[in-house]
Design an enzyme around this catalytic site. Structure first.
Site, short mmCIF file in Angstrom:
data_model
loop_
_atom_site.label_atom_id
_atom_site.label_comp_id
_atom_site.label_asym_id
_atom_site.label_seq_id
_atom_site.Cartn_x
_atom_site.Cartn_y
_atom_site.Cartn_z
N LYS A 162 0.85 -1.19 0.00
CA LYS A 162 0.00 0.00 0.00
C LYS A 162 0.89 1.24 0.00
CE LYS A 162 -3.95 2.08 2.46
NZ LYS A 162 -4.82 2.03 3.66
N SER A 202 -9.78 2.07 2.45
CA SER A 202 -8.83 2.76 1.62
C SER A 202 -7.80 1.85 0.97
CB SER A 202 -8.08 3.80 2.46
OG SER A 202 -7.32 3.17 3.47
N SER A 242 -10.24 -0.09 6.80
CA SER A 242 -9.57 0.05 5.50
C SER A 242 -8.86 -1.20 5.00
CB SER A 242 -8.58 1.21 5.53
OG SER A 242 -9.27 2.43 5.38
#
Lengths: 520, 498
Positions: free
Chosen positions: B81, B156, B180
Site C-alpha cells: 500500500k 482505503s 480500510s
C-alpha cells in the site's frame, strides 16, 4: 515608536508590580527528545537531523528516558510533586521552523507541579532579602528549528529576502519551568526576577542537566509583567516579554515594562495583553504578537506516545541522589570560609563562588578569593565579560591531577591557587602576582611558565639588591643622612628607587630591611 | 481463473521456491506479466518496480543456490500500500501533495517483509491518506473491483485488495483505521486482517489517525494472511505504541482451523436495517455453518456500537488535522504558488489548497473544529468517552464469547461514483469495522459467499480480544475450509476472467 515613561521610583510608588517567569532550558542530553540525533550545539546546519526530528511522513517519536529523568530531577530540586502518570500533548500551529507544524509538549498533565524556590535578593544599600518563588509547573517539550531571516534591515521575517531554517535544534529536549505570579516585591520586582533566574540557573548547573548558557540560548526567559494601582485587589493586564537573554536583561525588561505600563495607566490608557520583544541594545521592549487574537493551539494528547508513569521508587531514588543544591552549598561555604553576609554577597554577585570553591579545592586558603574579586574581575569588567566567561575567553587549559582535561574555569582556578601559593612563599609580591595573572589570562601558560618567560620572579639575591641599594644611596646622599639621623620613614624613597631598578621584582619589605641595615 | 504461478497461494509459492521447483525470478516475472496484462483495467498499482523486484528475486534465488535459508516469504511477491515509506519507491499516499516524494527511509513493516524474503512488486492505490472506502479519493484515479470493473474495490486499501483479487500479487499490505483492510477485502472476496493495535509497527506508515492506524495483511487465503501477519508483526522500538509481546500464534491457528467448543458471539447491533439482504443471508448461513462445525453460538449485545461511527468521525479527523499539518511545502512534496513574492504562510496555504483533495480537507476542517478551544470537551472529549464505552462493550462481550462475528460490511461493492458525492453514505461502509478500531482489538474478514442479488462477495468479520489475533485465524480458516468443501473451489474461482 518612542515610549513615554514614568520614572521607576514614581511608578513603583503608585503601582504594585506582579511578575511571572517562564524559563526554557535546553537539556544537555546526548541525544534529542524523541530521536537518536545528537543534541550538541554548533554543528553545521541540518547535519544533526533524521526522519523523526525532520517530521518526515511516517516517522514516530520515542521518548528519551534521560530527558524524563532530568525533568524529574529538576522538579524534585524545585520541591515539586512528580506526577505518577502524565501525557505529552500536541500544540498545533504552523511555522516553518516546526517540522511537523505541531510541537510535542505537555498541556494539562505536566510532569511536575507545585514547587518552590527560595531566592535571595541583594538590594543596593539594604540587607539581603529572601523570597519564596512558587513554581506552577515543570514540563518537557521539544525545541523547534532555528530560522534566520536573510536580507532586509531588521532581521525579522517581514522585509527579509529569504529565510534559512536549521533543524539541528529541532527536537532538542526543553524543560519549561513556569512560576506562579510573584507578588509583593514592589520596587524589588526587577531584582527579584533577576535573582530567580540566577538561582534557577545555578540550580540547573548544580544538577548537571544543562549547560545553562543564556547567550547560546540554552536558557531562555519569557518575563510576564503587570502592574496595578497600590491597594487594588485586582491584578493588571500582563505583557509577556520574549527574547530576554541575560540576567541583566531580565532585570531591565521588568524595569522598563513597569515604567512603560505606569505611563500608560497614568495617561488613562489600558494595557494590551501582548507579547513584547526586548532589545538588548536600547533596553526597551516593543510589541510583538497581540494575544487578544490569541492563537488556538488545539492541544490534545499526543497519540504517538504512551503515557509517562514514573514509578514512585525510582522517583525516590532520584530524590536521594540529588546533589547539594546551590543554597545549601552557599550556606556551607559561608560558614566554612567564615564570611560575612556582605562578603558572601560580593562573591555571589561577582559570580565567583564556584571559582573560589575550585581555588580552595586546589589547595588555596579562602582568602585567595581576593585575586578573583580584584585583578581578575577588573579584567573581566574591562573586557565586558564575566569571571567564568573570561576563563573560556582566554582559552585556558590545564590537565588535572589524573591527566584529565579541566574546564577553563577549573584550570584558571588551579592557576590562581598556584599564584596565591607563590605569593605566600615570598616568590611573588602582589604587583608581580597581578602581572602573572595577566599573563595567564593572555594565554601565556601556567603561572610558572609566565614567570619564566616574562622573568618575573622576585629578586631574593641580597647581593644584587645591595648593589642597587648602594647605587640609590650614592645618588641621594642627603636622604641617606636623614635616615642615619633617625628619620627611617625617608627609606621609602630608596625602596622606590630599588623597586624601579629591579623592575618591581624585589620584595619591598626585604629591600627596606636591607636599606636600614646599610645605613645604621 | 488464471492458471499457473499467479494462481498459487503464497504458502505454495514459498514452498515451491524453497524446494527449487520454481525460481523466485519466474514467480516474480509471472506476476509482473499479470500486472502488465490486467492492471490497465484494475488500476491497482500506482507504481510498479519491475527492475527492483526482479533484482530482489534474483537475490533470493542466489541465496537458495548458496544453500541459505530464504525466510518465511522467500521469493513471494507482495504489493505494498502506498502509505508505507519505501526507500526505493515513491510514496504518495494517493495524494498530489506527496506526488513524487521518495522517502529517505524504510518503514519497519516493509523492512521486515524484505528481510523475510518477500519481493515488493510496487505500490498500490489508496484513498488519499487512507481516508475513504472506495479508492475514489485517490488523486490518481480509482481502482476497479476485479469482480465487476464498474464497482469499487473498497478502501482505503482498495489497490491492495484489487491487486490480490486480480492475482497481480498473492499478498498485499494494508492499513486499517476504520476498516480500510477488512472492508476492501470483503468486497473483493479475499481475506483481510486488522491485527491488534500495536501488534504491527506504524513506523514509516504515513499517519492518518495515530491511535487507530494498524498495518495488516491482505491475502487470498487465511493461511497466507497468517504468514504475512507473522512476517510483518512484532515489537518495534521505533514505535512507542508497539506492544512488547510475542506475535500471537497466527500461523498455527490458521492451520488448526477448527471451532469445536468455541463460544462465538453474534453482535445484535451489527445487522438488520441498512444491511443488504444478500449480506444478511450469507451471514446467517455462516452462523449456521459455525454451529454445524461444533461452535456454540451466543447472542451478545454491544449497545454503544451505535455511537462508534460518530465517535470515530471525531477522533480520526482530529488526529488527522494534526498529522497532516506537516504537509506545508517547506521540506518535501508539492510546492505551489512560490513565485518569489508570496510569504511562507501564503505558499503553505496555496499548496495545501491545491495538494489535498476534498475529503481530506473535509476531515482536516472537521478535526480542527473538534479540537478547538471551547469545543474540545463536547466533541473530541466526548468521543473519547464513547471510545471507552465501546471498549467496555467489547470486554463484556468477550466475557461471554471467545470471538464475536458480524458481517464485515453492510453492503457488497457499490458502483464507482455511486456514493462519491454523499460522504455520509460512504462513511456507513465502515459501520461494522469501526468498533474494533476504536477498541484496538483484532479482527479478520473472510469471504462467506456471494450475495444472491448481485453475485458479489460478502465478508464475515471475526473479532477477538486484544492480542488474541490467533482466534480470528482459527475461526476464519475453519469457515474457509468448510466453504471450500461445500463449493469445491475457492470463492475467487467464481470471479470473471479479466
Amino acid at each position: 515608536m518612542t515610549e513615554t515613561l514614568v520614572s521607576f521610583d514614581a511608578a513603583t510608588g503608585r503601582y504594585d508590580p506582579v511578575i511571572g517567569l517562564e524559563t526554557h532550558v535546553e537539556l544537555g542530553t546526548a541525544s534529542k527528545m524523541f530521536c537518536g540525533c545528537p543534541a550538541s550545539f554548533g554543528a553545521e546546519p541540518n547535519t544533526q537531523v533524521c526522519p523523526v526530528c525532520l517530521g518526515l511522513p511516517g516517522s514516530l517519536p520515542v521518548v528519551n528516558a534521560v530527558a524524563i529523568e532530568s525533568a524529574i530531577r529538576i522538579g524534585l530540586a524545585l520541591n515539586c510533586a512528580i506526577a505518577s502518570w502524565c501525557r505529552f500533548a500536541r500544540k498545533n500551529y504552523f511555522y516553518p521552523d516546526m517540522p511537523k507544524n505541531f510541537q510535542i509538549s505537555q498541556y494539562d498533565e505536566p510532569l511536575c507541579t507545585n514547587g518552590w524556590l527560595d531566592v535571595t535578593i541583594h538590594p543596593e544599600g539594604a540587607p539581603p532579602q529572601q523570597i519564596r518563588v512558587e513554581i506552577e509547573r515543570v514540563h518537557l517539550e521539544e525545541d523547534t528549528g532555528k530560522t534566520q531571516h536573510m536580507g532586509g534591515a531588521t532581521g525579522r521575517i517581514h522585509g527579509a529576502d529569504y529565510s534559512l531554517v536549521d533543524y539541528n535544534r529541532a527536537g532538542i529536549p526543553l524543560v519549561e519551568i513556569v512560576t506562579k505570579p510573584i507578588t509583593g516585591t514592589g520596587p524589588l520586582a526587577p531584582l527579584a526576577a533577576r535573582a530567580y533566574v540566577a538561582e534557577l540557573r545555578d540550580l540547573l548547573r548544580a544538577l548537571g542537566v544543562s549547560d545553562v548558557r543564556m547567550e547560546e540560548g540554552s536558557l531562555r526567559c519569557d518575563v510576564n509583567t503587570s502592574i496595578a494601582p497600590k491597594g487594588s485587589d485586582r491584578w493588571g493586564t500582563r505583557t509577556e516579554t520574549k527574547n530576554v537573554n541575560s540576567l541583566r536583561s531580565v532585570e531591565r525588561s521588568v524595569r522598563f515594562e513597569i515604567e512603560r505600563q505606569a505611563a500608560l495607566l497614568d495617561a488613562g490608557h489600558r494595557i494590551v495583553l501582548e507579547t513584547r520583544h526586548f532589545h538588548e541594545d536600547s533596553g526597551i521592549t516593543t510589541p510583538g504578537r497581540s494575544k487578544e487574537e490569541a492563537q488556538d493551539y488545539r492541544y490534545f494528547p499526543e497519540p504517538d506516545l504512551v503515557p509517562v508513569a514514573p514509578p514512585a521508587d525510582w522517583v525516590e531514588t532520584l530524590r536521594a541522589a540529588l546533589p547539594e543544591l546551590p543554597s545549601a552549598r552557599r550556606a556551607r561555604f559561608q560558614s566554612e570560609w567564615n564570611l560575612s553576609d556582605h562578603d558572601m554577597a560580593a562573591l555571589t554577585n561577582a559570580g565567583a563562588l564556584d571559582l573560589v570553591a575550585e581555588t580552595v579545592a586546589a589547595g588555596a586558603p579562602p582568602e585567595a578569593r581576593k585575586w578573583w574579586l580584584g585583578p581578575i574581575l577588573e579584567r573581566a569588567n574591562a573586557q565586558g565579560s564575566t569571571l567564568p566567561g573570561l576563563a573560556t575567553l582566554a582559552g585556558i587549559s590545564k590537565l588535572g591531577a589524573h591527566g584529565e582535561v579541566l574546564t577553563p574555569e577549573r584550570a584558571l582556578a588551579w592557576h590562581v591557587a598556584r599564584v596565591d601559593e607563590l605569593v605566600a612563599d615570598g616568590k611573588l609580591n602582589d604587583k608581580l602576582a597581578r602581572q602573572v595573572l595577566d599573563g595567564v589570562l593572555a594565554g601565556e601558560g601556567s603561572p610558572d611558565e609566565v614567570i619564566a618567560t616574562r622573568g618575573l620572579a622576585i629578586v631574593s639575591d641580597d647581593t644584587a639588591l645591595l648593589a642597587a641599594i648602594d647605587e640609590a644611596i650614592a645618588a641621594k646622599p642627603d636622604i641617606a643622612q636623614k635616615i642615619r639621623d633617625g628619620k627611617t620613614a625617608a627609606a621609602g624613597v630608596f625602596v622606590g628607587a630599588v623597586m624601579k631598578a629591579t623592575r618591581g621584582q624585589a620584595d619591598a619589605a626585604r629591600v627596606r630591611e636591607l636599606i636600614l641595615q646599610r645605613l645604621q | 481463473m488464471t492458471a499457473g504461478l499467479t494462481s498459487m497461494t503464497a504458502a505454495e509459492m514459498a514452498a515451491a521456491i524453497a524446494s527449487g521447483e520454481v525460481s523466485a525470478v519466474e514467480v516474480t516475472q509471472a506476476h509482473l506479466d499479470r500486472i502488465a496484462a490486467v492492471d490497465g483495467q484494475v488500476h491497482a498499482f500506482l507504481h510498479v518496480a519491475a527492475g527492483q523486484a526482479l533484482a530482489a528475486a534474483r537475490a533470493v534465488d542466489a541465496k537458495r543456490a548458496a544453500g541459505d535459508a530464504l525466510g518465511l516469504l522467500g521469493g513471494v511477491p507482495i504489493a505494498v500500500k502506498d502509505v508505507f515509506a519505501t526507500a526505493d519507491m515513491p510514496t504518495t499516499c494517493g495524494s498530489r501533495i506527496l506526488d513524487g516524494w521518495q522517502p529517505p527511509y524504510e518503514s519497519t513493516v516493509t523492512g521486515r517483509l524484505r528481510a523475510a524474503g518477500a519481493i515488493p512488486l510496487g505500490k498500490t492505490n489508496m484513498d488519499e491518506f487512507a481516508m475513504g472506502s472506495s479508492t475514489e479519493n485517490s488523486a490518481f484515479g480509482p481502482s476497479h473491483n476485479p469482480w465487476d470493473l464498474t464497482r469499487v474495490p473498497g478502501g482505503s486499501s482498495g489497490g491492495s485488495s484489487a491487486a490480490v483479487a486480480a492475482f497481480e500479487a498473492p499478498l498485499a499490505t494494508g492499513t486499517d483505521t476504520g476498516g480500510s483492510i477488512r472492508q476492501p477485502a470483503a468486497v473483493c472476496g479475499i481475506v483481510g486482517v486488522k491485527p491488534t493495535y500495536g501488534g504491527s509497527s506504524r513506523y514509516g506508515v504515513v499517519a492518518f489517525a495515530s491511535s487507530l492506524d494498524t498495518p495488516g495483511p491482505l491475502a487470498r487465503t487465511v493461511l497466507d494472511a497468517a504468514l504475512l501477519h507473522e512476517a510483518m508483526s512484532g515489537h518495534d522500538p521505533c514505535d512507542s505504541t508497539s506492544i512488547d509481546a510475542p506475535v500471537p500464534p497466527v500461523v498455527a491457528a490458521a492451520r488448526q482451523a477448527d471451532v469445536e467448543g468455541m463460544r462465538i458471539g453474534v453482535v445484535t447491533e451489527l445487522g438488520g436495517e441498512g444491511y443488504e439482504p444478500g449480506v444478511l443471508a450469507r451471514f446467517s448461513e455462516a452462523v449456521e455453518l459455525l454451529e454445524s462445525l461444533g461452535a456454540k453460538i451466543v447472542e451478545v449485545s454491544c449497545p454503544h456500537f451505535a455511537y462508534a461511527l460518530p465517535a470515530y468521525y471525531l477522533i480520526a479527523p482530529s488526529e488527522c488535522s494534526s498529522n497532516l499539518a506537516r504537509f506545508d511545502a517547506m521540506r518535501y512534496g508539492l510546492r505551489s504558488g512560490d513565485d518569489g513574492t508570496r510569504s511562507a504562510e501564503e505558499v503553505m496555504s496555496i499548496t495545501r489548497g491545491e495538494g489535498f483533495g476534498a475529503e481530506v480537507k473535509r476531515r482536516i476542517i472537521l478535526g480542527a473544529y473538534a479540537l478547538s478551544s471551547g469545543y474540545y470537551d463536547a466533541y473530541y472529549g466526548k468521543a473519547q468517552q464513547v471510545r471507552t464505552l465501546v471498549i467496555r462493550d467489547f470486554d463484556a462481550a468477550f466475557g461471554q464469547a471467545d470471538v464475536l462475528i458480524s458481517p464485515s460490511t453492510p453492503t457488497t461493492a457499490f458502483k464507482i461514483g455511486e456514493r462519491a458525492d454523499d460522504p455520509m453514505a460512504m462513511y456507513l461502509a465502515d459501520l461494522c469495522t469501526i468498533p474494533s478500531d476504536l477498541a484496538g482489538n483484532a479482527a479478520l474478514s473472510v469471504p462467506c459467499g456471494l450475495a444472491p442479488e448481485n453475485g458479489l462477495p460478502v465478508g464475515l468479520q471475526i473479532m477477538a480480544p486484544v492480542l488474541a489475533d490467533d482466534r480470528t485465524y482459527r475461526v476464519g480458516a475453519a469457515v474457509e475450509a468448510a466453504l471450500h468443501d461445500r463449493w469445491g473451489h475457492p470463492l475467487l474461482a467464481e470471479a470473471p476472467e479479466l
